[in-house]
Design an enzyme around this catalytic site. Structure first.
Site, PDB file in Angstrom:
ATOM      1  N   CYS A  92      15.332  23.141  22.706  1.00 14.84           N
ATOM      2  CA  CYS A  92      16.745  23.194  21.849  1.00 14.84           C
ATOM      3  C   CYS A  92      16.603  24.677  20.958  1.00 14.84           C
ATOM      4  O   CYS A  92      15.436  25.046  20.666  1.00 14.84           O
ATOM      5  CB  CYS A  92      16.971  22.076  20.898  1.00 14.84           C
ATOM      6  N   GLY A 109      18.653  25.917  25.788  1.00 15.09           N
ATOM      7  CA  GLY A 109      19.400  24.615  26.222  1.00 15.09           C
ATOM      8  C   GLY A 109      20.598  25.033  26.718  1.00 15.09           C
ATOM      9  O   GLY A 109      21.316  25.718  26.071  1.00 15.09           O
ATOM     10  N   ASN A 125      15.464  20.965  16.605  1.00 10.27           N
ATOM     11  CA  ASN A 125      14.507  21.202  17.770  1.00 10.27           C
ATOM     12  C   ASN A 125      13.024  20.711  17.597  1.00 10.27           C
ATOM     13  O   ASN A 125      12.323  20.830  16.596  1.00 10.27           O
ATOM     14  CB  ASN A 125      14.281  22.795  17.798  1.00 10.27           C
ATOM     15  N   GLY A 126      12.580  19.905  18.576  1.00  9.26           N
ATOM     16  CA  GLY A 126      11.228  19.264  18.505  1.00  9.26           C
ATOM     17  C   GLY A 126      11.551  17.910  19.052  1.00  9.26           C
ATOM     18  O   GLY A 126      12.444  17.567  19.799  1.00  9.26           O
ATOM     19  N   TYR A 164       6.509  30.749  28.486  1.00  2.00           N
ATOM     20  CA  TYR A 164       7.748  30.397  29.476  1.00  2.00           C
ATOM     21  C   TYR A 164       8.901  30.555  28.400  1.00  2.00           C
ATOM     22  O   TYR A 164       9.880  31.167  29.018  1.00  2.00           O
ATOM     23  CB  TYR A 164       7.721  29.487  30.242  1.00  2.00           C
TER      24      TYR A 164
HETATM   25  P1  AMP Z   1       8.033  24.448  40.285  1.00  2.00           P
HETATM   26  O1  AMP Z   1       8.794  25.001  41.427  1.00  2.00           O
HETATM   27  O2  AMP Z   1       8.354  23.037  39.749  1.00  2.00           O
HETATM   28  O3  AMP Z   1       6.507  24.735  39.993  1.00  2.00           O
HETATM   29  O4  AMP Z   1       8.770  24.978  38.895  1.00  2.00           O
HETATM   30  C1  AMP Z   1       7.883  26.429  38.297  1.00  2.00           C
HETATM   31  C2  AMP Z   1       8.959  27.192  37.794  1.00  2.00           C
HETATM   32  O5  AMP Z   1       9.623  26.676  36.718  1.00  2.00           O
HETATM   33  C3  AMP Z   1       8.341  28.561  36.970  1.00  2.00           C
HETATM   34  O6  AMP Z   1       8.907  29.659  37.443  1.00  2.00           O
HETATM   35  C4  AMP Z   1       8.329  28.238  35.712  1.00  2.00           C
HETATM   36  O7  AMP Z   1       8.725  29.454  35.013  1.00  2.00           O
HETATM   37  C5  AMP Z   1       9.511  27.319  35.447  1.00  2.00           C
HETATM   38  N1  AMP Z   1       9.065  26.482  34.648  1.00  2.00           N
HETATM   39  C6  AMP Z   1       8.069  26.132  33.741  1.00  2.00           C
HETATM   40  N2  AMP Z   1       8.229  25.078  32.924  1.00  2.00           N
HETATM   41  C7  AMP Z   1       9.395  24.754  32.804  1.00  2.00           C
HETATM   42  C8  AMP Z   1      10.199  23.920  31.943  1.00  2.00           C
HETATM   43  N3  AMP Z   1       9.630  22.969  31.171  1.00  2.00           N
HETATM   44  N4  AMP Z   1      11.768  23.766  32.524  1.00  2.00           N
HETATM   45  C9  AMP Z   1      11.977  24.459  33.157  1.00  2.00           C
HETATM   46  N5  AMP Z   1      11.510  25.331  34.048  1.00  2.00           N
HETATM   47  C10 AMP Z   1      10.311  25.344  33.607  1.00  2.00           C
END
Ligand code: AMP
Length: 462
Positions: free
Chosen positions: A2, A28, A102-103, A242
């Protein structure tokens, strides 16, 4: 996941909060809201959707007043519906109170049960509402004292902005999981999850709000209170990897520089002969630049992203469906054809994106595809505010790197290790929570209890 923003005593409070939320939109995209007070009355507008779709001149003119807080939400605890959208605003014995959080509160379920047994009636499945009930029931005098005594009952991660008709209170949990900074726009104090919001509205960055610090902002100015026992710092490392915007400054570093340093470290440890380095946009860009600069292998944009695929995008008719990753990303045929390619991303969750991208690169004629990840394998879920799926869905929790490589269809796959990630962050004391990679959670709770916790707040899903 968030974003929060707050401003005290400015004639354009709601408009500036709208802009602040716009800068924090990446934190978000499910819902957004603003609470604004004119000193006597507080009004809140919350809706599901993106900031720019929810707010317009008319909506903002319905939020008069000189102090405001705002929130953008991506649910980690509690389901995605309007009842859980924030700020949560109530009118209780001491007047209006709005809160943006946020948390994740890790003991919220226990406290909620206690409160319900005591007679409290909850309106949402959000853990944040627990704090509001505690404030309302507190025997302390002022709002800030009530808030502090309430926060002593809860555990977990929180960066919070609270608004009453006469004050803005901002606070951070003692471990400092989530970011929160203080800025100033002329004579008005502003707080924001990330400093990129200050840049947008022209506010000057003053400092981070310290972990465990409560900042009371009112007509007397700024008062800093440190009511909590000091604890070892545990900043969320995934904010760097990220989540945060590259142009933000947090935990004493610029996010972009950290990502580049991770990419450089990755290059030092896992370099392979290649013709080009390409990032998975946007999340892999900064690390790919670092990798390219360290190795001298040219950086290319081999994948182009369509930015207009939102969560609500509906694929047409069954017979022409299943566009998969191509809706969002397409490869540049001429660039990748016949080339040995290093593909960089910041993390792998389920590995579905990487698998589709590698297939597409091969279809377009890439000769070799080597996948490199600028973080360690994600093996554990987060209970402190990042939306990660359960352990069973995290591919690295049950597969070796070699097995994941096979699943991806890449010629080779390498990650950073936890130690090399720590090294890339520089010398000095290591102050991060890396539980998603190491499984070493900064607080103890028996396995299974967290899952129950998450489920409780998903109850009442609409
Ligand atoms: P996947 O295809 O499930 O392995 O998703 C990998 C991608 O999701 C990478 O490009 C990451 O940057 C992104 N990613 C990593 N963690 C999250 C998260 N918590 N929420 C949304 N996207 C994420």
């Amino acid at each position: 996941m968030c974003g929060i923003f707050g401003i005290f005593d400015h004639k354009d409070a709601a408009n500036l909060t709208y802009l602040g939320l716009h800068a924090l939109q990446h934190r978000g995209q499910e819902s957004a809201g603003i609470s604004c007070t004119d000193g006597e009355t507080m009004r809140t507008h919350r809706e599901m959707g993106l900031v720019s779709d929810i707010f317009n001149a008319q909506v903002l003119s319905g939020l008069p007043g000189r102090s405001a807080i705002g929130h953008v939400r991506y649910s980690t605890s509690g389901s995605s519906n309007i009842d859980n959208a924030q700020p949560l605003m109530v009118e209780y014995a001491r007047g209006h109170l709005a809160m943006a959080h946020n948390g994740n509160l890790t003991n919220a379920m226990i406290v909620k049960n206690e409160l319900q047994n005591y007679g409290s009636i909850f309106q949402s499945s959000s853990d944040t509402e627990v704090i509001i009930h505690l404030i309302a029931l507190s025997h302390e005098g002022s709002t800030v004292e009530r808030l502090i005594s309430s926060m002593k009952r809860v555990e977990g991660s929180y960066s919070i902005a609270t608004l009453t008709n006469s004050e803005l209170i901002a606070l951070r949990d003692p471990l400092g999981f989530r970011p929160l900074s203080l800025g100033k726009l002329k004579n008005s104090y502003v707080v924001s999850s990330e400093t990129c919001a200050f840049d947008l509205i022209g506010a000057k960055y003053i400092r981070e709000i310290d972990p465990g610090e409560v900042l009371l902002i009112n007509n007397d100015g700024l008062t800093s209170i440190k009511p909590f026992k000091e604890a070892p710092l545990r900043h969320c490392i995934f904010e760097f990897i990220y989540f945060a915007r590259p142009d933000s400054y947090m935990f004493g570093k610029t996010v972009y520089s950290v990502r580049k340093a991770l990419g450089r470290q990755l290059a030092r440890e896992t370099a392979v002969k290649a013709d080009m380095v390409i990032p998975i946009p946007d999340s892999g860009i900064s690390a790919a630049l670092g990798y390219s600069q360290e190795t001298g292998v040219p950086f290319e944009l081999g994948l182009i992203r369509n930015h207009y695929v939102g969560r609500t995008f509906i694929e047409p008719r069954e017979s022409i469906r299943h566009f998969g990753v191509k809706l969002k990303l397409n490869a540049l045929r001429d660039i990748v054809k016949g080339k040995r390619i290093v593909v960089i991303d910041d993390s792998i969750v389920r590995a579905t994106t990487g698998r589709k991208i590698i297939k597409m690169l091969r279809q377009y004629g890439a000769k070799e595809v080597h996948f490199r990840v600028s973080s360690p394998p994600t093996t554990h879920p987060c209970f402190y505010g990042i939306d990660t799926p359960s352990r069973s869905q995290l591919i690295a929790s049950s597969h070796t790197v070699e097995e994941i490589n096979k699943y991806l269809g890449s010629d080779s796959l390498q990650y950073l290790t936890v130690e090399s990630m720590q090294k890339a962050l520089g010398r000095g004391e290591y102050t991060y929570c890396d539980a998603c990679f190491s499984g070493s959670y900064p607080s103890r709770f028996p396995w299974g209890m967290e899952l129950e916790q998450m489920e409780l707040f998903a109850k009442g899903e609409k």
